[in-house]
Design a protein around this motif. Structure first.
Motif, PDB file in Angstrom:
ATOM      1  N   TRP A  86      28.293  26.428  41.259  1.00 13.14           N
ATOM      2  CA  TRP A  86      28.798  27.158  42.425  1.00 13.14           C
ATOM      3  C   TRP A  86      27.968  26.897  43.685  1.00 13.14           C
ATOM      4  CZ3 TRP A  86      29.069  30.806  37.980  1.00 13.14           C
ATOM      5  CH2 TRP A  86      30.372  30.891  37.471  1.00 13.14           C
ATOM      6  N   HIS A  89      29.402  26.682  47.243  1.00  7.44           N
ATOM      7  CA  HIS A  89      30.600  27.528  47.235  1.00  7.44           C
ATOM      8  C   HIS A  89      30.206  28.997  47.423  1.00  7.44           C
ATOM      9  CE1 HIS A  89      33.045  24.118  45.887  1.00  7.44           C
ATOM     10  NE2 HIS A  89      32.017  23.822  45.116  1.00  7.44           N
ATOM     11  N   ASP A  92      24.493  28.418  49.670  1.00 11.80           N
ATOM     12  CA  ASP A  92      24.136  27.132  50.266  1.00 11.80           C
ATOM     13  C   ASP A  92      22.692  26.729  50.012  1.00 11.80           C
ATOM     14  OD1 ASP A  92      26.226  25.845  51.369  1.00 11.80           O
ATOM     15  OD2 ASP A  92      26.125  26.867  53.300  1.00 11.80           O
ATOM     16  N   THR A 204      36.494  31.591  44.927  1.00 17.94           N
ATOM     17  CA  THR A 204      35.514  30.595  44.460  1.00 17.94           C
ATOM     18  C   THR A 204      36.130  29.204  44.414  1.00 17.94           C
ATOM     19  OG1 THR A 204      36.036  30.895  42.124  1.00 17.94           O
ATOM     20  CG2 THR A 204      34.257  32.252  43.008  1.00 17.94           C
ATOM     21  N   GLY A 205      37.449  29.122  44.386  1.00 17.32           N
ATOM     22  CA  GLY A 205      38.112  27.827  44.289  1.00 17.32           C
ATOM     23  C   GLY A 205      38.661  27.312  45.606  1.00 17.32           C
ATOM     24  N   GLN A 206      38.327  27.972  46.712  1.00 11.58           N
ATOM     25  CA  GLN A 206      38.850  27.528  48.016  1.00 11.58           C
ATOM     26  C   GLN A 206      37.692  27.113  48.928  1.00 11.58           C
ATOM     27  OE1 GLN A 206      41.043  30.930  49.536  1.00 11.58           O
ATOM     28  NE2 GLN A 206      41.818  31.364  47.502  1.00 11.58           N
ATOM     29  N   ASP A 207      37.884  26.048  49.680  1.00  6.20           N
ATOM     30  CA  ASP A 207      36.833  25.610  50.610  1.00  6.20           C
ATOM     31  C   ASP A 207      36.668  26.595  51.758  1.00  6.20           C
ATOM     32  OD1 ASP A 207      36.230  23.432  49.171  1.00  6.20           O
ATOM     33  OD2 ASP A 207      37.540  22.072  50.284  1.00  6.20           O
ATOM     34  N   GLN A 218      34.048  29.689  56.104  1.00 11.19           N
ATOM     35  CA  GLN A 218      33.500  28.924  54.989  1.00 11.19           C
ATOM     36  C   GLN A 218      33.215  29.838  53.801  1.00 11.19           C
ATOM     37  OE1 GLN A 218      32.758  25.610  54.619  1.00 11.19           O
ATOM     38  NE2 GLN A 218      33.692  25.092  56.573  1.00 11.19           N
ATOM     39  N   GLN A 219      33.349  29.240  52.588  1.00  9.70           N
ATOM     40  CA  GLN A 219      33.136  30.008  51.355  1.00  9.70           C
ATOM     41  C   GLN A 219      31.829  30.803  51.311  1.00  9.70           C
ATOM     42  OE1 GLN A 219      33.470  27.060  48.353  1.00  9.70           O
ATOM     43  NE2 GLN A 219      34.999  28.194  47.233  1.00  9.70           N
TER      44      GLN A 219
END
Ligand SMILES: [Zn+2]
Ligand SMILES: [Zn+2]
Length: 335
Positions: A86, A89, A92, A204-207, A218-219
């Motif tokens: 992760w 995501h 960072d 969690t699955g999207q940019d 942003q995620q």
């Protein structure tokens, strides 16, 4: 590994099970070779001790390659079973010594117990070989969708945090390393309202996440925003009035009254967290208007909010839409 000579395969080479964590697979591999996880770690890591290391976060590439050579399972498959999948995501940072947002450590964090590995006792009871799922490490996952019950995050008898590499494994059971109680005996209280959990899992699955009323962000920024909102309802002087304002029924209000005010949002049991995270997520609607209206109704002024270092308002003060944003390290360091 010896140059030119292939590493002999170990006799026990279980395949990772669907959604299994790296450390759960490592533990099963150890036991299938007649070793404890600590002994297997010594074999795989040139005599090193595992201590209380969170291998789902800290296993390094050379270890994965060594394990891959001895089991025939690709190092990439093993890496994908770690919480570091992760990175970029949910968070960072590359820092190894700070708490990752939404991914508390297993066992201990500094000197405090840390309940980073949750489990569904009913899932474990159905498994041919009981195992820990990676999804149970996410702190916003508080209930099992399949069984519609709250997860557990500690031993049902002695409250010890779950440590997958210390958990005692029998053929059909997992037992607390401290008192020997079966984890399958943990209470499985019915859970409802999976909306927020599903929303965060989907994020969690999207940019980029579309923040209704605001636009895409942003995620990692989105997850940091939700964490800051959670902090506001979890602890501090605004928590009680905000909880009262966000409750949608008398029943919810009485449940909230029983949840303590805590500065550390990582110390709530799954059932308490389930409701607090739902409350926090309600403030995302029509961002930032619902948030401002809630604060105003709760008697929390913008000036007061601006003064808190972890204010959701300062986080999105600049226009971060589509812009890469470094997280606030102070925010995610352990309390
Ligand atoms: Zn389950
Ligand atoms: Zn116990």
């Amino acid at each position: 590994m010896n140059a030119g000579r292939p590493t002999p395969l170990w006799p026990g080479r279980p395949r990772p099970l669907p959604g299994e964590t790296f450390s759960s697979w490592f533990s099963r591999t150890a036991w299938s070779n007649g070793l404890t996880p600590n002994e297997l770690y010594g074999v795989a890591a040139n005599g090193a001790q595992i201590h209380s290391r969170d291998l789902d976060r800290l296993a390094e590439r050379p270890l994965l390659i060594r394990l891959s050579a001895a089991t025939g399972i690709s190092a990439d498959i093993l890496a994908d079973a770690m919480v570091t999948r992760w990175a970029g995501h949910l968070y960072d940072t590359e820092e190894r010594h700070i708490r990752l947002p939404w991914l508390p450590s297993v066992g201990t964090e500094r000197t405090r117990p840390s309940f980073g590995q949750q489990f569904c006792p009913l899932c474990l009871g159905e498994d041919a070989a009981p195992y820990f799922r990676l999804g149970w490490r996410l702190y916003f996952v508080t209930a099992c969708r399949r069984h519609r019950v709250y997860l557990s995050d500690r031993c049902p008898s002695c409250d010890e945090p779950i440590q997958p590499l210390k958990t005692i494994r029998t053929r059909i059971d997992l037992e607390c390393h401290r008192c020997g109680s079966s984890l399958m005996a943990a209470p499985a209280a019915p859970a409802e309202d999976f909306f927020t959990q599903a929303r965060l899992l989907s994020a969690t699955g999207q940019d980029e996440i579309d923040l209704p009323g605001y636009g895409p962000i942003q995620q990692p920024l989105f997850f940091e925003l939700v964490l800051r909102l959670l902090r506001l309802v979890a602890g501090g002087s605004f928590a009680r009035p905000l909880r009262a304002e966000l409750a949608e029924s008398a029943d919810e209000l009485s449940q909230l009254a029983a949840i303590p005010i805590r500065a550390d949002p990582y110390q709530f049991e799954p059932r308490q967290r389930h409701l607090l995270i739902a409350l926090a997520a309600r403030m995302l609607d029509d961002w930032p208007h619902r948030f401002h209206a809630t604060c105003e109704a709760a008697g929390v002024s913008r000036w007061q909010l601006e003064r808190t270092s972890r204010s959701p308002m300062t986080l999105l003060k600049k226009d971060h839409r589509g812009e890469k944003q470094q997280p606030n390290i102070a925010m995610i360091s352990p309390n």
